[in-house]
Design a protein around this motif. Sequence first.
Motif, PDB file in Angstrom:
ATOM      1  N   LYS A  23       7.947  10.565   7.178  1.00  0.00           N
ATOM      2  CA  LYS A  23       8.483   9.462   6.386  1.00  0.00           C
ATOM      3  C   LYS A  23       9.873   9.793   5.828  1.00  0.00           C
ATOM      4  CE  LYS A  23       4.219   7.270   4.923  1.00  0.00           C
ATOM      5  NZ  LYS A  23       3.415   7.900   5.971  1.00  0.00           N
ATOM      6  N   HIS A  26      12.216   9.191   8.984  1.00  0.00           N
ATOM      7  CA  HIS A  26      12.182   7.912   9.694  1.00  0.00           C
ATOM      8  C   HIS A  26      11.910   6.789   8.700  1.00  0.00           C
ATOM      9  CE1 HIS A  26      11.275  10.849  12.840  1.00  0.00           C
ATOM     10  NE2 HIS A  26      11.812   9.982  13.681  1.00  0.00           N
ATOM     11  N   SER A  27      12.528   5.655   8.941  1.00  0.00           N
ATOM     12  CA  SER A  27      12.271   4.501   8.074  1.00  0.00           C
ATOM     13  C   SER A  27      11.000   3.793   8.532  1.00  0.00           C
ATOM     14  CB  SER A  27      13.450   3.530   8.113  1.00  0.00           C
ATOM     15  OG  SER A  27      13.546   2.929   9.391  1.00  0.00           O
ATOM     16  N   ALA A  28      10.510   2.899   7.711  1.00  0.00           N
ATOM     17  CA  ALA A  28       9.280   2.163   8.037  1.00  0.00           C
ATOM     18  C   ALA A  28       9.473   1.322   9.293  1.00  0.00           C
ATOM     19  CB  ALA A  28       8.871   1.281   6.863  1.00  0.00           C
ATOM     20  N   GLU A  29      10.666   0.758   9.474  1.00  0.00           N
ATOM     21  CA  GLU A  29      10.917  -0.080  10.643  1.00  0.00           C
ATOM     22  C   GLU A  29      10.872   0.736  11.928  1.00  0.00           C
ATOM     23  OE1 GLU A  29      13.340  -0.001   8.087  1.00  0.00           O
ATOM     24  OE2 GLU A  29      12.475  -1.694   7.038  1.00  0.00           O
ATOM     25  N   GLN A  30      11.356   1.996  11.859  1.00  0.00           N
ATOM     26  CA  GLN A  30      11.335   2.860  13.032  1.00  0.00           C
ATOM     27  C   GLN A  30       9.916   3.302  13.370  1.00  0.00           C
ATOM     28  OE1 GLN A  30      13.908   5.949  11.604  1.00  0.00           O
ATOM     29  NE2 GLN A  30      15.634   5.235  12.842  1.00  0.00           N
ATOM     30  N   SER A  36       7.432  -2.786   8.074  1.00  0.00           N
ATOM     31  CA  SER A  36       8.798  -3.056   7.622  1.00  0.00           C
ATOM     32  C   SER A  36       8.855  -3.770   6.278  1.00  0.00           C
ATOM     33  CB  SER A  36       9.546  -3.862   8.680  1.00  0.00           C
ATOM     34  OG  SER A  36       8.929  -5.115   8.862  1.00  0.00           O
ATOM     35  N   PRO A  39       9.725  -1.448   1.177  1.00  0.00           N
ATOM     36  CA  PRO A  39      11.124  -1.094   0.907  1.00  0.00           C
ATOM     37  C   PRO A  39      11.354   0.403   1.103  1.00  0.00           C
ATOM     38  CG  PRO A  39      10.176  -2.342  -0.915  1.00  0.00           C
ATOM     39  CD  PRO A  39       9.066  -2.023   0.012  1.00  0.00           C
ATOM     40  N   HIS A  40      12.590   0.764   1.402  1.00  0.00           N
ATOM     41  CA  HIS A  40      12.910   2.161   1.710  1.00  0.00           C
ATOM     42  C   HIS A  40      12.566   3.093   0.535  1.00  0.00           C
ATOM     43  CE1 HIS A  40      14.699   5.443   3.873  1.00  0.00           C
ATOM     44  NE2 HIS A  40      15.469   5.724   2.828  1.00  0.00           N
ATOM     45  N   TRP A  43       8.956   3.622   0.520  1.00  0.00           N
ATOM     46  CA  TRP A  43       8.613   4.459   1.676  1.00  0.00           C
ATOM     47  C   TRP A  43       8.802   5.939   1.324  1.00  0.00           C
ATOM     48  CZ3 TRP A  43       6.051   3.686   5.976  1.00  0.00           C
ATOM     49  CH2 TRP A  43       6.232   4.526   7.072  1.00  0.00           C
ATOM     50  N   LEU A  44       9.921   6.248   0.667  1.00  0.00           N
ATOM     51  CA  LEU A  44      10.164   7.628   0.253  1.00  0.00           C
ATOM     52  C   LEU A  44       9.184   8.055  -0.852  1.00  0.00           C
ATOM     53  CD1 LEU A  44      14.061   7.779   0.280  1.00  0.00           C
ATOM     54  CD2 LEU A  44      12.457   8.657   1.982  1.00  0.00           C
TER      55      LEU A  44
END
Length: 123
Positions: A23, A26-30, A36, A39-40, A43-44
């Motif tokens: 995580k 890589h971002s959630a979209e990837q 997706s 939010p970033h 995610w972090l």
Amino acid sequence: MNILFWVLQVLLALHTAVGAVWKFSHSAEQTMPSLSAIPHGAWLALSIFELLCSVGLLLPVLNKRFAMLVPISAIGIALEMLLFSGLHLYSGDTNYGPMVYWLVVAVLCVFLAYGRFALRPII
């Protein structure tokens, strides 16, 4: 039974730590288009939460006073897997493979939490 729980704890801790490192890079979209919506920043934050849960699964090795962290960490991981499954369903994606994987991990976490809380607690 105690050996089974320890093996499961170590495997879940490794699985969760690898997911946390993934995580960070890589971002959630990837990772999965259905995730997706996360939010970033969240995610972090999930990756930090996963690292804490991984540590919580293994801390009783050092001191048995931390035994209650095992079911708490396992339930936390299970809830995260259920969140991912819910987001996957909400996205309308018809590929249910990732969701089945997340649900299996959630069931293993609930089994571990129940086992460490009721069946074979770390004393």
